[in-house]
Design an enzyme around this catalytic site. Structure first.
Site, PDB file in Angstrom:
ATOM      1  N   TYR A   1      79.361   8.106  78.411  1.00 28.65           N
ATOM      2  CA  TYR A   1      79.283   9.422  77.539  1.00 28.65           C
ATOM      3  C   TYR A   1      79.429   9.066  76.066  1.00 28.65           C
ATOM      4  O   TYR A   1      80.575   8.985  75.827  1.00 28.65           O
ATOM      5  CB  TYR A   1      79.784  10.472  77.850  1.00 28.65           C
TER       6      TYR A   1
ATOM      7  N   GLY B   1      69.767  23.128  79.522  1.00 28.67           N
ATOM      8  CA  GLY B   1      69.638  24.451  78.699  1.00 28.67           C
ATOM      9  C   GLY B   1      68.288  25.264  78.731  1.00 28.67           C
ATOM     10  O   GLY B   1      68.204  26.355  78.195  1.00 28.67           O
ATOM     11  N   PHE B   2      67.326  24.473  79.347  1.00 26.27           N
ATOM     12  CA  PHE B   2      66.176  25.351  79.564  1.00 26.27           C
ATOM     13  C   PHE B   2      66.162  26.618  80.279  1.00 26.27           C
ATOM     14  O   PHE B   2      65.556  27.749  79.600  1.00 26.27           O
ATOM     15  CB  PHE B   2      65.109  24.414  80.295  1.00 26.27           C
TER      16      PHE B   2
ATOM     17  N   PRO C   1      72.881  22.647  86.000  1.00 26.07           N
ATOM     18  CA  PRO C   1      72.546  23.731  86.878  1.00 26.07           C
ATOM     19  C   PRO C   1      71.719  24.624  85.903  1.00 26.07           C
ATOM     20  O   PRO C   1      71.139  25.595  86.205  1.00 26.07           O
ATOM     21  CB  PRO C   1      73.746  24.351  87.032  1.00 26.07           C
ATOM     22  N   LEU C   2      71.609  24.424  84.447  1.00 30.59           N
ATOM     23  CA  LEU C   2      70.739  25.212  83.536  1.00 30.59           C
ATOM     24  C   LEU C   2      69.649  24.669  82.878  1.00 30.59           C
ATOM     25  O   LEU C   2      69.039  24.775  82.158  1.00 30.59           O
ATOM     26  CB  LEU C   2      71.780  25.804  82.300  1.00 30.59           C
ATOM     27  N   GLY C   3      69.347  23.335  83.899  1.00 23.67           N
ATOM     28  CA  GLY C   3      68.046  22.553  83.467  1.00 23.67           C
ATOM     29  C   GLY C   3      68.317  22.010  81.944  1.00 23.67           C
ATOM     30  O   GLY C   3      67.264  22.295  81.261  1.00 23.67           O
TER      31      GLY C   3
END
Length: 310
Positions: A43, A193-194, A189-191
């Protein structure tokens, strides 16, 4: 708490990140009892690990540090390296950047098709015996590979994508993990940010944002996935919570052996996400969310799709 903090964005994967803001997010997480901090040596070329290390200085006992190796950046792009020699070198670098004498959870980020999983896990088991690693895990491995790895040394966790828009683990992987007693750590888990309700279109993404190459953020897929996110937002509004909290609560509803690591660099988002741990969904809400069916488009660009579920 079954919600951790993903730190990929702190290494610049979504564009430039402010270190002070990132450190504040980590401190906020620890203050709230969010102890699992997830990073990787690739990262930002180690930048994320360095930031995490500086943030937990003086608070190491409060943190569960999880990091990964096995994905190596080269001038030609990313390559997978699960060789024992690489794993030994990599853990020393991670320990230095994190400022610690041990990693609580050490993942093989991708399964190397050139190296039998038994050899990779065997090398990681040696790191456990030496006290440099407490537990070991795999990322994006198939059910069959998890079974082979677990026969060499207990696998504590499998990290893979799991959310309202990606549910492939439900067919074979999750049942195998439960048979073996392996935790699932759900990333994205939130795609990316989508599903959080703030994404309006690909034009808002900065030049350094990896989502520019994500098929689910491109073309007709955006329109179809926006409809899915819209349903999540409507249900969240009716319940008086944010879309992100609703999406995270759905992941946590999958079982007590499921942990999730939403990523952010902002303290306000850490607080919002942590609150999802106390949210209970009704049977009707769960049924509506379960029926959404997942996102349109492949999970990753073609070259990355070849590295998952091996």
């Amino acid at each position: 708490m079954r919600i951790g903090l993903g730190t990929m964005g702190m290494g610049g994967s979504y564009g430039p990140a402010d270190e002070r803001e990132s450190v504040n997010a980590i401190h906020t997480a620890l203050d709230l009892g969010v102890t699992l901090l997830d990073t990787a040596d690739f990262y930002g070329g180690g930048v994320s690990e360095e930031i995490v290390g500086r943030a937990v200085k003086g608070r190491r006992a409060q943190a569960v540090l999880a990091t990964k190796t096995g994905s190596v950046r080269t001038p030609e792009g990313m390559r997978v390296d699960g060789s024992p020699a690489h794993l030994r070198r990599a853990v020393e670098g991670s320990l230095t950047r994190l400022g610690t004498d041990h990693v609580d959870l050490y993942y093989l980020a991708r399964v190397d098709p050139r190296v039998p999983i038994e050899e990779s896990v065997g090398a990681m088991a040696e790191l456990v015996a030496e006290g440099k690693v407490r537990e070991i895990g795999l990322c994006e491995a198939s059910a069959a590979t998890v079974r082979r790895a677990h026969a060499v040394h207990p696998i504590a966790a499998l990290q893979t994508e799991y959310s309202l828009w990606e549910r492939h683990v439900e067919a074979q992987i999750l049942p195998t993990l439960r048979e073996l007693g392996v935790r699932l750590v759900a990333y994205r888990p939130l795609g990316s940010g989508f599903l959080g309700g703030s994404f309006t279109g690909p034009d808002e993404l900065s030049e350094g944002d990896f989502r520019r190459a994500d098929p689910r953020f491109q073309g007709e897929n955006v329109t179809r996935n926006r409809a899915l996110a819209g349903t999540v937002a409507e249900l969240a509004a009716a319940k008086g919570v944010t879309p992100a909290q609703l999406a995270l609560a759905w992941v946590l509803s999958r079982g007590d052996d499921v942990v999730t690591i939403p990523g952010t660099t902002r303290a306000a988002r850490v607080k919002e996400n942590a609150a999802a741990a106390d949210l209970t969904l009704t049977e009707r809400e769960l049924a509506t969310l379960d029926a959404l069916g997942g996102a349109a488009g492949e999970r990753y660009p073609a070259f990355l799709m070849t590295t998952i579920d091996r």
